[in-house]
Scaffold this motif. Structure first.
Motif, PDB file in Angstrom:
ATOM      1  N   UNK A  27      31.173  44.396  40.205  1.00 13.75           N
ATOM      2  CA  UNK A  27      31.981  44.947  41.042  1.00 13.75           C
ATOM      3  C   UNK A  27      32.338  43.980  42.114  1.00 13.75           C
ATOM      4  N   UNK A  28      32.640  43.366  42.026  1.00 16.15           N
ATOM      5  CA  UNK A  28      33.057  42.440  43.483  1.00 16.15           C
ATOM      6  C   UNK A  28      34.574  42.203  42.486  1.00 16.15           C
ATOM      7  N   UNK A  29      34.584  42.179  41.105  1.00 15.16           N
ATOM      8  CA  UNK A  29      36.521  41.224  40.659  1.00 15.16           C
ATOM      9  C   UNK A  29      36.920  42.032  40.906  1.00 15.16           C
ATOM     10  N   UNK A  30      36.648  43.120  41.628  1.00 17.39           N
ATOM     11  CA  UNK A  30      38.413  43.801  42.691  1.00 17.39           C
ATOM     12  C   UNK A  30      38.422  42.916  44.480  1.00 17.39           C
ATOM     13  N   UNK A  31      37.499  43.107  44.532  1.00 13.37           N
ATOM     14  CA  UNK A  31      37.291  42.007  45.986  1.00 13.37           C
ATOM     15  C   UNK A  31      37.987  40.394  45.477  1.00 13.37           C
TER      16      UNK A  31
END
Length: 160
Positions: A27-31
């Motif tokens: 989920x945090x890859x984009x962040x």
């Protein structure tokens, strides 16, 4: 003899803890993409503001931070063009809200997160996906209702 409800919950908690690491990482890859101009703490401010304007004191409370720390975060986000400050009539209360660029950043991140999640979900069977979504919805509802010591019930919300 089967496990007691407490043992079952403890086993489930351990399994969820292991699985959550994978989910949070994905989920945090984009962040963490190179084109995201702000660190995680500042992104958190933007996600809070996505629900509408808030005064700096309430923002600090939502973050569990000092008002001065929240104000400095807002200074950085304002300098980056991602939020706007609105001064009240008496100029003592400052409200912050997302700028157009701030909303565009969050929209871009949501699309990337959903694409990353969809890629993994696409490898799962339809019944497994349905069970996962049902289980996560049940977890969200239970977390919102939880008022015990150290509970997440007061401030827990799933990001959009």
């Amino acid at each position: 003899m089967g496990a007691t409800p407490e043992e079952g919950a403890a086993e489930s908690a351990a399994a969820l803890d292991e699985v959550a690491e994978s989910l949070v990482s994905l989920w945090s890859l984009a962040h963490n993409a190179p084109d995201v101009p702000v660190p995680a703490t500042q992104l958190r401010v933007l996600f809070i503001l996505e629900h509408g304007p808030v005064n700096v004191s309430n923002l600090a409370a939502e973050m569990g931070a000092l008002v001065s720390s929240a104000s400095r975060l807002c200074d950085r986000l304002e300098a980056a063009g991602l939020l706007l400050r609105d001064h009240g009539r008496d100029r003592r209360e400052v409200t912050v809200r997302l700028s157009t660029d701030g909303q565009a950043l969050l929209d871009r991140l949501k699309v990337r997160r959903r694409d990353d999640l969809a890629r993994v979900l696409d490898t799962m069977s339809s019944p497994a996906r349905a069970a996962l979504i049902w289980g996560l919805a049940q977890f969200r509802d239970a977390a919102k209702a939880d008022k015990g010591p150290g509970s997440a019930g007061e401030s827990f919300s799933l990001p959009a």
